[in-house]
Scaffold this active site. Structure first.
Site, PDB file in Angstrom:
ATOM      1  N   SER A  34       0.822  -1.205   0.000  1.00 51.82           N
ATOM      2  CA  SER A  34       0.000   0.000   0.000  1.00 51.82           C
ATOM      3  C   SER A  34       0.856   1.256   0.000  1.00 51.82           C
ATOM      4  CB  SER A  34      -0.920   0.015   1.224  1.00 51.82           C
ATOM      5  OG  SER A  34      -1.556   1.264   1.388  1.00 51.82           O
ATOM      6  N   GLY A  40       6.827   1.454   6.466  1.00 56.15           N
ATOM      7  CA  GLY A  40       6.461   0.445   7.446  1.00 56.15           C
ATOM      8  C   GLY A  40       5.588   0.942   8.581  1.00 56.15           C
ATOM      9  N   CYS A  42       6.239   1.490  11.748  1.00 55.14           N
ATOM     10  CA  CYS A  42       6.787   2.411  12.741  1.00 55.14           C
ATOM     11  C   CYS A  42       6.357   3.849  12.497  1.00 55.14           C
ATOM     12  CB  CYS A  42       8.307   2.324  12.768  1.00 55.14           C
ATOM     13  SG  CYS A  42       9.084   3.479  13.920  1.00 55.14           S
ATOM     14  N   HIS A 427      23.019  17.031  38.361  1.00 58.79           N
ATOM     15  CA  HIS A 427      22.022  17.147  39.430  1.00 58.79           C
ATOM     16  C   HIS A 427      21.119  18.352  39.158  1.00 58.79           C
ATOM     17  CE1 HIS A 427      20.457  17.008  43.549  1.00 58.79           C
ATOM     18  NE2 HIS A 427      20.641  18.336  43.598  1.00 58.79           N
TER      19      HIS A 427
END
Length: 442
Positions: A34, A40, A42, A427
């Site tokens: 298609s 694909g 994903c 941090h």
């Protein structure tokens, strides 16, 4: 027509294979059933579009707005895929269902008529498709969706039933609940997330239920029918539930039905995947299979790594790769908060004969949790006492889908747990949780 290689299925694995081989002068044929599926699952129906919906849900976007953004990003990604394949002169893209005529001949049913292609080298990468369990009325009823079709609906279902408590079911339950759907999830297994760490699964279940999701474990749906424009679900206990939409998330299976493999000597595994050796060679010389079609781990990154293995064979590189080289495979579920795992659970490690240290640390114990005002979640690590090597980790909480890759890196390179424990960290960040997660001094 003869080609140096035929790729059946235009997913991310075929994308890499085709462009790489074309750059080496190979004459390449790529077949996709298609036009809407170039690139694909994903980019069209899987990783990218669903994570857009998850991201926008967490950021309190309106559902219709999120679906529109999902579609716009999809169109852009799809155009990139088309442009990539059209650029090289030695790649020909055929659109239409493909089926084998014999071991090395493939017929493509294009809009302009059937085309027959031949090559001594063929790569099969047709992916997977949803499993529909044998439930009375399920395939005949209206308002039944798969993960593919539900995410394209512009109207948010006010009530959503989900069949299946696996990765897809949990992810969609979290996403649609965040947008405001009243979600009910049915899991036939007696244990919620039974393959995961029990304490992590308990935390996930608690958070999903806190979002308002009703979870029915050990419950089978026996009948599905329509009444007054709704879906009526009847369980094995005789209880009935009404939904505006019902999502079938009962797993996926290799998409082999249209390939006409009976015309070939290609052998299948017990779970109907295409059987390969460690180099992804099928039982027919010159024919390879990659990705979901093998019936193993069904992730896009697996397909890409499979493609690298095939390329190393076809190009005869010095560092020929194989499945034996494959190390720890991480995976994530993009719930809110996310879940991720790599390696063994405590139970699996003990069953394999390891003597282990384990430690579980709540996310709320980190400074980062206070900064982002999100204390949800639990992290757990499993370490081999004898070697100090990390055997596995299960993470549920902020940044779990990112942090799991650091742990995989340590595992793949045989770094002792102390590296993650003692490494200097910025941090305030979630990575700091490694200092306590991998502290077994108690």
């Amino acid at each position: 027509m003869h080609y140096d290689i035929i790729c059946i299925g235009y997913g991310q694995g075929a994308h890499e294979l085709s462009l790489t081989l074309a750059s080496k002068g190979w004459k390449v044929a790529v077949i996709e059933k298609s036009e809407t599926n170039y690139g694909g699952s994903c980019i069209n129906i899987g990783c990218i579009p669903t994570k857009i919906l998850a991201h926008d849900a967490e950021n309190h976007k309106a559902y219709a707005e999120a679906v529109d953004r999902r579609n716009q990003v999809g169109k852009k990604k799809l155009q990139v895929e088309i442009d990539d394949m059209e650029e090289p002169d030695n790649i020909t893209l055929f659109t239409g269902p493909a089926s084998f005529v014999d071991d090395h001949t493939v017929k493509v049913e294009t809009k302009k008529g059937d085309v027959t292609l031949h090559s001594e080298t063929i790569v099969i990468s047709t992916g997977s498709e949803p499993v529909f369990p044998p439930i009375d009325g399920l395939e005949e009823a209206d308002h039944i969706y798969t993960s593919t079709t539900l995410q394209t609906e512009k109207n948010l279902p006010q009530s959503l039933g989900i069949l299946g408590g696996g990765n897809i079911g949990l992810e969609f339950a979290s996403i649609y609940s965040s947008y405001g759907s009243d979600v009910t999830l049915f899991e036939t297994a007696d244990t919620f997330m039974g393959k995961e760490e029990p304490d992590i699964a308990d935390e996930m279940k608690k958070e999903l239920e806190h979002k308002g999701i009703a979870i029915h474990v050990g419950t089978s749906v026996e009948k599905v029918e329509n009444e007054a424009n709704q879906v009526v679900v009847t369980t094995d206990s005789g209880e009935t539930y009404r939904f505006d939409a019902l999502l079938v998330a009962a797993g996926r299976k290799p998409h082999i039905s249209s390939l006409n493999l009976g015309q070939t000597a290609i052998q299948l595994t017990e779970n109907e995947g295409i059987q390969t050796d460690d180099y992804l060679r099928t039982s027919v010389e010159g024919v390879f299979a990659i990705g979901d079609i093998r019936g193993e781990e069904m992730f896009t990154y697996i397909t890409k790594k499979d493609a690298e293995i095939v390329l190393s064979q076809l190009l005869n590189t010095e560092d020929k790769r194989s499945l034996k080289d494959r190390q720890a495979i991480p995976y994530s579920i993009f719930t809110d908060p996310p879940f991720a795992r790599v390696g063994l659970t405590e139970k699996e490690a003990v069953e394999k004969g390891y003597s282990v240290w384990t430690n579980a640390v709540p996310v709320k114990a980190t400074v980062r949790a206070a900064v982002i005002n999100d204390e949800r979640g639990l992290f757990k690590a499993v370490v081999d006492k004898e070697t100090g090597l990390i055997l596995g980790a299960s993470l549920f909480g902020d940044q779990a889908h990112e942090l799991v890759n650091f742990i995989k890196l340590a595992m793949d390179n045989a770094l002792p747990y102390t590296v993650l424990r003692d490494q200097m960290k910025t941090h305030p960040v979630m990575t700091e949780i490694f200092s306590s997660l991998f502290d077994f001094s108690d």
